[in-house]
Design a protein around this motif. Sequence first.
Motif, mmCIF file in Angstrom:
data_model
loop_
_atom_site.group_PDB
_atom_site.id
_atom_site.type_symbol
_atom_site.label_atom_id
_atom_site.label_comp_id
_atom_site.label_asym_id
_atom_site.label_seq_id
_atom_site.Cartn_x
_atom_site.Cartn_y
_atom_site.Cartn_z
ATOM 1 N N THR A 59 25.427 -16.005 30.949
ATOM 2 C CA THR A 59 26.617 -15.957 31.348
ATOM 3 C C THR A 59 27.651 -15.115 30.903
ATOM 4 O O THR A 59 28.897 -14.844 31.557
ATOM 5 C CB THR A 59 27.116 -17.594 31.659
ATOM 6 N N TRP A 167 31.385 -11.679 36.594
ATOM 7 C CA TRP A 167 30.904 -12.374 37.719
ATOM 8 C C TRP A 167 31.757 -12.389 39.085
ATOM 9 O O TRP A 167 31.623 -12.689 40.200
ATOM 10 C CB TRP A 167 30.706 -13.943 37.348
ATOM 11 N N ALA A 177 25.125 -21.299 35.278
ATOM 12 C CA ALA A 177 23.872 -20.706 35.686
ATOM 13 C C ALA A 177 22.855 -21.730 35.520
ATOM 14 O O ALA A 177 22.568 -22.430 34.513
ATOM 15 C CB ALA A 177 23.540 -19.482 34.940
#
Length: 646
Positions: A59, A167, A177
Amino acid sequence: MSSGECRSLARHRAILRGAAPLPAFGLTIALAAAMPAQAQASADATIAGPSRDDLITVTATGTALPNDESGQPVTVIGADEIAAIQGPDLARVLERAPGVTITRNGGAGGFTGVRVRGADAEQLLVLVDGVRVAEVAAPGGGFDFGNLTAGSIGKIELLRGSNSVVWGSQAIGGVMAITTAAPEGVTASAEYGANDSRYATASAGGSAGALSGALAGSYFRTDGFSAATIGTEPDGFRQYQGTGRLRAELAPGFALTATGRYARGRLEIDGYPPPTYFVFDDTAEYQKTREASGRVGALYDAGGLSLNAGLARSDTRRQLFDPAIGPDSYYTTRGRSTRAELFGRAALPSAFALDFGADSEWTRFSTTYDARARARLSSGHALLGWYGSRLTVAAGARIDDHSRFGSAVTLGANANLALNEAWRVRASYGEGFKAPTLFQLLSDYGNAALDPERSRSFDLGVERGERGGPLHFSLTAFRRDSRDLIDFVSCFGSSAPLCANRPFGTYDNVSRARAEGIEAELGARLGEHFSASAAYSYVHATNRATGNDLARRPRHALTLAGDWATPLGGLALGADLRLVSDSYDDAGNFTRLDGYALTTVRAALPLGQRFELFGRVENLFDVTYQTAAGYGTAGRSAFGGVRARF
């Protein structure tokens, strides 16, 4: 994680520091596509500490990175911990992460929103096996966690704070995630409990030559209880779901992957019955939901360059029924997103590395009253990092171009300084944006002139050890300022130009908000057979125009957990205490939601090497509470089951 992947982790650190050549199958590829092994779900395994896979995050940069090299706060919850908590309710797992509060409309299957650091539930980007699963046709475009059960999950990563550099849209509150379970061998479990609840899961995984894969499935059914606080008629929920993963290594440094998830559920709901139509009470209404998502991809790793390219699709359909007015659906929504994406990492000289990516997403939605509409969002980003022996620093930028509102640029930077072998200091700055949803732009209530929501997030923290290790401590201070927040505006009696042809209302950029506070985690193994942990957050989230607290944002939330592996035949005992302070249900702060304390006790007893009995009592002291005004919650509830591994 396999021994080969552990060796890749060690070499990954050496590569970035200029001490080793990149292996043919490096860490980025091995971890981005590998299937984590399902460890034995016992207190002994939990107390023993985290697996290597639990120390890796995607992430922070979009590619695999050791958690202790990121300057951003990331919590990783592994398969052992998820199994030890027991049951289908994912909310009980997520509440172990600091900064997280849960809002649920009624019982199991009811809309479940996850708020991170006081952000809206729709401002959390959620990925399941790499696929963005936001409900495109929903007004706010968020993800409903009520449709995802814990038994199908092998790992959860939660990055707290804005991170749209990597993202893109929706990553204002954070990024979650989720990786579905993929064991080596076969595991299965079944439980029965309160409200005639039945929950069964099964998963199988393995490899043969160049092929490896896994399948998992679950079935959940409960009679439930009334979604309306004043109601007496139970509102049940029934759902089944399945997941699959496949990997084929076609040549050294090159592999193909595929993942998929399908879920279908039926939820009984309450509404506003005649004659008043103003009181939330029992009705015969129900909702059907179908979710389908999947991704096919190609992985390449050679000569210091790692690439992960894929095509992903997510499709959600909801249908509402009311037997009082007929057998057909009275309202249907359908949303679909299709996404082509590329993530990559290039190892550069002198301990530098470049994480980069590009993507295009095509979305469409329709409802019973809204014709099909479409939008496109294309993006590119780059994040340059220096990974020294004690200090890591990374900074980057992203540009997004939306077919409906134009472009948006976001920036971000973070740093991580190791003070010694145990302690490190983290700091990060992140910007976030959230594109208006298709419903907000183009429905009967839409406003095509909307701007995206924007945020700026700062945090500074100190951390010792790793979560799940012998001794772990972290303390983080944060602040997030948000602007151009989109809200519904009533047009009753208004002659404003914005309300032209919108007699009931529309959407507009009307709000500014600030969320600030602290997060703390403490975990320790107190001896060979006992572990304890605490996760606390103080979040002051306010509307900067009115000074009021944002709705359904409690300022204090604390989860205490303890596990003891007793000497009595391997019997494992555990308990969790969840404390949440008062909050308000509405923007005007007129309706107060009282704080509450919920206690869960649990036990597990192995029967030989392959079987285990387990059980728990949730809400042990039968506390009456609400997370959303007017919606009921479960009282004391007991469950028991059996788990098998082969």
